[in-house]
Design an enzyme around this catalytic site. Structure first.
Site, PDB file in Angstrom:
ATOM      1  N   HIS A 195       0.831  -1.195   0.000  1.00 36.39           N
ATOM      2  CA  HIS A 195       0.000   0.000   0.000  1.00 36.39           C
ATOM      3  C   HIS A 195       0.875   1.258   0.000  1.00 36.39           C
ATOM      4  O   HIS A 195       0.537   2.270  -0.588  1.00 36.39           O
ATOM      5  CB  HIS A 195      -0.912  -0.033   1.222  1.00 36.39           C
ATOM      6  CG  HIS A 195      -2.265   0.496   0.925  1.00 36.39           C
ATOM      7  ND1 HIS A 195      -3.135  -0.121   0.073  1.00 36.39           N
ATOM      8  CD2 HIS A 195      -2.887   1.615   1.341  1.00 36.39           C
ATOM      9  CE1 HIS A 195      -4.241   0.585  -0.006  1.00 36.39           C
ATOM     10  NE2 HIS A 195      -4.118   1.653   0.754  1.00 36.39           N
ATOM     11  N   ARG A 302      -9.985   3.952  -2.847  1.00 36.72           N
ATOM     12  CA  ARG A 302      -9.650   3.008  -1.769  1.00 36.72           C
ATOM     13  C   ARG A 302     -10.023   3.673  -0.441  1.00 36.72           C
ATOM     14  O   ARG A 302      -9.350   4.602  -0.004  1.00 36.72           O
ATOM     15  CB  ARG A 302      -8.153   2.704  -1.774  1.00 36.72           C
ATOM     16  CG  ARG A 302      -7.677   1.850  -2.943  1.00 36.72           C
ATOM     17  CD  ARG A 302      -6.197   1.563  -2.792  1.00 36.72           C
ATOM     18  NE  ARG A 302      -5.725   0.534  -3.678  1.00 36.72           N
ATOM     19  CZ  ARG A 302      -5.091   0.756  -4.837  1.00 36.72           C
ATOM     20  NH1 ARG A 302      -4.861   1.990  -5.245  1.00 36.72           N
ATOM     21  NH2 ARG A 302      -4.683  -0.256  -5.580  1.00 36.72           N
ATOM     22  N   ARG A 338     -14.805   1.923  -3.449  1.00 37.79           N
ATOM     23  CA  ARG A 338     -14.570   0.529  -3.100  1.00 37.79           C
ATOM     24  C   ARG A 338     -14.812   0.346  -1.606  1.00 37.79           C
ATOM     25  O   ARG A 338     -14.269   1.094  -0.789  1.00 37.79           O
ATOM     26  CB  ARG A 338     -13.142   0.108  -3.431  1.00 37.79           C
ATOM     27  CG  ARG A 338     -13.022  -1.366  -3.065  1.00 37.79           C
ATOM     28  CD  ARG A 338     -11.707  -1.988  -3.147  1.00 37.79           C
ATOM     29  NE  ARG A 338     -10.661  -1.403  -2.383  1.00 37.79           N
ATOM     30  CZ  ARG A 338      -9.376  -1.692  -2.623  1.00 37.79           C
ATOM     31  NH1 ARG A 338      -9.059  -2.502  -3.615  1.00 37.79           N
ATOM     32  NH2 ARG A 338      -8.430  -1.160  -1.882  1.00 37.79           N
ATOM     33  N   GLU A 440     -10.280 -10.263  -8.438  1.00 31.48           N
ATOM     34  CA  GLU A 440      -8.875 -10.281  -8.026  1.00 31.48           C
ATOM     35  C   GLU A 440      -8.472 -11.609  -7.401  1.00 31.48           C
ATOM     36  O   GLU A 440      -7.376 -11.758  -6.875  1.00 31.48           O
ATOM     37  CB  GLU A 440      -8.552  -9.101  -7.106  1.00 31.48           C
ATOM     38  CG  GLU A 440      -9.593  -8.799  -6.069  1.00 31.48           C
ATOM     39  CD  GLU A 440      -9.329  -7.515  -5.302  1.00 31.48           C
ATOM     40  OE1 GLU A 440      -8.286  -6.891  -5.476  1.00 31.48           O
ATOM     41  OE2 GLU A 440     -10.200  -7.152  -4.491  1.00 31.48           O
ATOM     42  N   ASP A 464      -3.813  -8.103  -6.697  1.00 30.03           N
ATOM     43  CA  ASP A 464      -4.146  -9.323  -5.964  1.00 30.03           C
ATOM     44  C   ASP A 464      -4.288 -10.518  -6.888  1.00 30.03           C
ATOM     45  O   ASP A 464      -3.928 -11.628  -6.517  1.00 30.03           O
ATOM     46  CB  ASP A 464      -5.431  -9.115  -5.147  1.00 30.03           C
ATOM     47  CG  ASP A 464      -5.129  -8.402  -3.850  1.00 30.03           C
ATOM     48  OD1 ASP A 464      -4.194  -8.818  -3.154  1.00 30.03           O
ATOM     49  OD2 ASP A 464      -5.794  -7.398  -3.558  1.00 30.03           O
ATOM     50  N   ARG A 474       2.437 -10.204  -2.217  1.00 28.27           N
ATOM     51  CA  ARG A 474       2.690  -8.951  -2.935  1.00 28.27           C
ATOM     52  C   ARG A 474       3.586  -7.973  -2.189  1.00 28.27           C
ATOM     53  O   ARG A 474       4.117  -7.043  -2.784  1.00 28.27           O
ATOM     54  CB  ARG A 474       1.357  -8.266  -3.313  1.00 28.27           C
ATOM     55  CG  ARG A 474       0.504  -7.910  -2.136  1.00 28.27           C
ATOM     56  CD  ARG A 474      -0.878  -7.450  -2.564  1.00 28.27           C
ATOM     57  NE  ARG A 474      -0.938  -6.031  -2.845  1.00 28.27           N
ATOM     58  CZ  ARG A 474      -2.065  -5.380  -3.131  1.00 28.27           C
ATOM     59  NH1 ARG A 474      -3.223  -6.036  -3.211  1.00 28.27           N
ATOM     60  NH2 ARG A 474      -2.065  -4.095  -3.344  1.00 28.27           N
ATOM     61  N   CYS A 511      -8.153  -1.996 -12.587  1.00 26.37           N
ATOM     62  CA  CYS A 511      -7.687  -0.946 -11.676  1.00 26.37           C
ATOM     63  C   CYS A 511      -6.407  -1.340 -10.940  1.00 26.37           C
ATOM     64  O   CYS A 511      -5.926  -0.584 -10.108  1.00 26.37           O
ATOM     65  CB  CYS A 511      -8.789  -0.558 -10.692  1.00 26.37           C
ATOM     66  SG  CYS A 511      -9.318  -1.927  -9.669  1.00 26.37           S
TER      67      CYS A 511
HETATM   68  C1  PEP Z   1      -5.730  -4.854  -6.874  1.00 24.87           C
HETATM   69  O1  PEP Z   1      -5.674  -5.815  -6.102  1.00 24.87           O
HETATM   70  O2  PEP Z   1      -5.286  -4.864  -8.040  1.00 24.87           O
HETATM   71  C2  PEP Z   1      -6.338  -3.588  -6.420  1.00 24.87           C
HETATM   72  C3  PEP Z   1      -6.545  -2.597  -7.257  1.00 24.87           C
HETATM   73  O3  PEP Z   1      -6.639  -3.474  -5.104  1.00 24.87           O
HETATM   74  P1  PEP Z   1      -5.539  -3.190  -3.956  1.00 24.87           P
HETATM   75  O4  PEP Z   1      -4.228  -2.937  -4.613  1.00 24.87           O
HETATM   76  O5  PEP Z   1      -6.039  -2.033  -3.186  1.00 24.87           O
HETATM   77  O6  PEP Z   1      -5.576  -4.471  -3.187  1.00 24.87           O
HETATM   78 MG    MG Z   2      -6.813  -5.818  -4.298  1.00 19.81          MG
END
Ligand code: PEP
Ligand code: MG
Length: 580
Positions: A195, A302, A338, A440, A464, A474, A511
């Site tokens: 994040h 987010r 979201r 995802e 994800d 990740r 996204c």
């Molecule tokens: C993703 O998982 O690609 C996504 C956009 O959500 P986040 O990165 O906030 O988990």
């Molecule tokens: Mg995600």
């Protein structure tokens, strides 16, 4: 002698500034006994450290501009509240007196005790993340050990224009450092999809993560070059290197200027296909950046930031006021809100909706929709707030981490219930508010038709999707080398989702970070993707590629890419596609 360290570059731009190392070494605490006659002196020393910690935090808070969004300053307030709590102010004093030990040791004993019983505690302040407790305890320990500055009062001035080096930064700390005007940062830990990295990208802040170690030869106060494009930090460089980097920086500036001319141009390909270009936002202030980049709306808001690094959960009214400011700032453009995606790398939350902290695999545990359906007290106020905000401008609800039909059904029923509740109360909302889901999880991609049939739109979250498809954490830099958006399994899943959307006439967006990486734009266009949601800083670059693309001519190469299972061949074919 010059030094360089490398890691994973974020944001691709260059920062030149003075190094500011945040205290990185873990504080080492030793037990020492204190003679009975000196116990009260030791207690006084502990109390002085607590007072200084409060002063430091207040000074930091006062140095933040008043315009800073509340979600950023709130974590400082949380720490201040902890410094008022008897668990940290009184209990260690008792331990000093009982055990006739030094203040550092007493505080360590208390910290360890808190960690053990953390989940069971009733105290509202201490029920926040253990990370927060550790930050506060470390601050006090450093003061006890005689530290004066770097987490202290001079920070704001010292930080302006600097390159911050830290072991790790939380997303909230990153946002705060951005407000304090740093030029960029380097962290020893972290991966490109944490994040913190996503936030840096979104803020256009050059950064390098996952360097493992930053040698002590790179000292506070020396000038360094952070080349995020190459993922390297250079220190103690020759004047000629510095000169050439300053030139590169000016060129990047020029390129940004040239791109800004595309702001008002429609995102239409060279062969006339219109593409929808939306932006991803984390903080309210990103909305301005999204508008400035000419986004068609927000494809991913987010909302976790509202819930992170604070004591207590924002209630419906607080959420409503946040969502309304975003709706208002967008002046008629749509916002895709979201719902809460707490858990795993997004951190825990407080109160009844706390994430199960003992999960062995947090990314596979009670995260996002799973957490929300288990804790409807957490979910209901958010859905109500989004619905209420939809009365004032176009809003959409987007559900993260969907994986099963039963979850989808439960979630849609809950939204219907809340709509009825609002209708009975006579509260306004958009009865036609679109509800979509993020794809995802591989299971959701493989059964994308199921979701396409029941939802108004789909959005592919590749961050994800790649994590779960390739079984790589990740945020773990040890496996970052395996992160591959071009893996045949990933490409086939993406294609399945696009096809499912087409079959049911449901818009499909992407996204995840892959959507904002111009190396993949042509491939995605050729796969039939016509909606992208990207960090505001990437939007114009993606638009430029779209405008230069003849999508109709991509078919043969894209067909070859999707039928290949040889990574080397796929990479070469994608290269060829980008060179057409
Ligand atoms: C993703 O998982 O690609 C996504 C956009 O959500 P986040 O990165 O906030 O988990
Ligand atoms: Mg995600």
């Amino acid at each position: 002698m010059s030094f360089s360290i490398s890691g994973i570059g974020i944001s691709r731009s260059i920062a030149i500034g003075v190094v500011h190392r945040l205290e990185m070494e873990a504080v080492e605490i030793h037990e020492a006994s204190v003679p009975k006659t000196q116990v009260e002196d030791e207690v006084a020393r502990f109390r002085r450290a607590i007072r200084s910690a409060r002063q430091q935090l207040k000074a930091i808070r006062n140095s933040i501009p008043a315009s800073t969004p509340a979600d950023i300053t709130e974590f400082i307030d949380t720490h201040l509240l902890m410094l008022e709590d008897t668990m940290l102010t009184v209990a260690p004093v008792e331990l000093i007196r009982q055990n006739l030990c030094n203040a550092e040791w007493a505080l360590k004993m208390q910290r360890d005790a808190l960690a053990r019983v953390f989940d069971e505690m009733d105290d509202a302040y201490l029920r926040t993340r253990m990370d927060d407790i550790d930050h506060v305890v470390t601050r006090i320990q450093r003061l006890l050990l005689g530290a004066t500055n770097s987490t202290g009062q001079n920070d704001s001035e010292q930080l302006q224009g600097s390159i911050v080096i830290a072991h790790d930064l939380t997303p909230a700390e990153t946002a705060l450092l951005h407000h304090q005007g740093i030029a960029g940062f380097v962290t020893e830990s972290g991966g490109p999809l944490s994040h913190t990295a996503i936030l840096a990208r979104s803020l256009g802040m050059p950064a390098i993560v996952g360097t493992h170690i930053v040698p002590s030869q790179i000292r506070d106060g020396e000038t360094a070059i952070l080349d995020a494009g190459r993922g390297v930090l250079l220190a103690d460089v020759a004047p000629s290197t510095l000169k050439s980097y300053r030139r590169k920086q000016r060129e990047q500036e020029k390129r940004r200027g040239a791109l800004s001319r595309l702001k008002l141009a429609p995102a239409v390909s060279a062969d006339g296909i219109a593409i929808r270009l939306l932006a991803n936002v984390e903080l309210e202030e990103d909305v301005r950046a999204a508008r400035e980049a000419g986004a068609d709306g927000i494809g991913l808001y987010r909302t976790e930031f509202l819930f992170m690094n604070r004591s207590g959960i924002p209630d419906e009214e607080e959420q409503l006021s946040q969502y309304l400011s975003v709706v208002k700032a967008l002046r008629g453009l749509p916002v895709t809100v979201r719902t809460l995606d707490l858990g795993a790398d997004k951190g825990g939350c407080t109160g009844e909706g706390g994430v199960e902290r003992l999960a062995t695999n947090p990314a596979l545990s009670l995260r996002a929709i799973r957490l929300c359906l288990k804790n409807t007290e957490l979910f209901r106020p958010q859905i109500r707030a989004i619905l209420r905000a939809s009365a004032k401008g176009p809003a959409r609800i987007m559900i993260p981490m969907l994986s099963s039909a039963s979850e989808l059904k439960e979630m849609l029923e809950l939204i219907d219930d809340l709509k009825q509740e609002l209708t009975q109360e006579g509260t306004a909302f958009d009865p036609e508010i679109p509800v979509g889901g993020m794809i995802e999880v591989p299971a959701a991609a493989l059964s994308a038709t199921l979701f396409a049939r029941k939802l108004d739109f789909l959005s592919i979250g590749t961050n994800d999707l790649i994590q779960y498809t390739l079984a790589i954490d990740r945020v773990d830099d040890a496996v970052t080398y395996l992160y591959d958006p071009l893996h045949p399994a990933v490409l086939r899943l993406v294609r399945m989702v696009i096809d499912a959307g087409r079959q049911y006439g449901v818009p499909v967006s992407m996204c995840g970070e892959m959507a904002g990486d111009v190396r993949y734009t042509r491939l995605l266009l050729g796969m039939g993707l016509n909606e992208f949601s990207v960090p505001p800083t990437a939007l114009l670059e993606v638009k430029e590629v779209i405008k230069q693309s003849r999508i109709g001519s991509f078919e043969p190469l894209v067909g070859e890419i999707l039928s290949s299972d040889d990574p080397v061949e796929i990479a070469a074919l994608v290269g060829a596609l980008n060179d057409i």
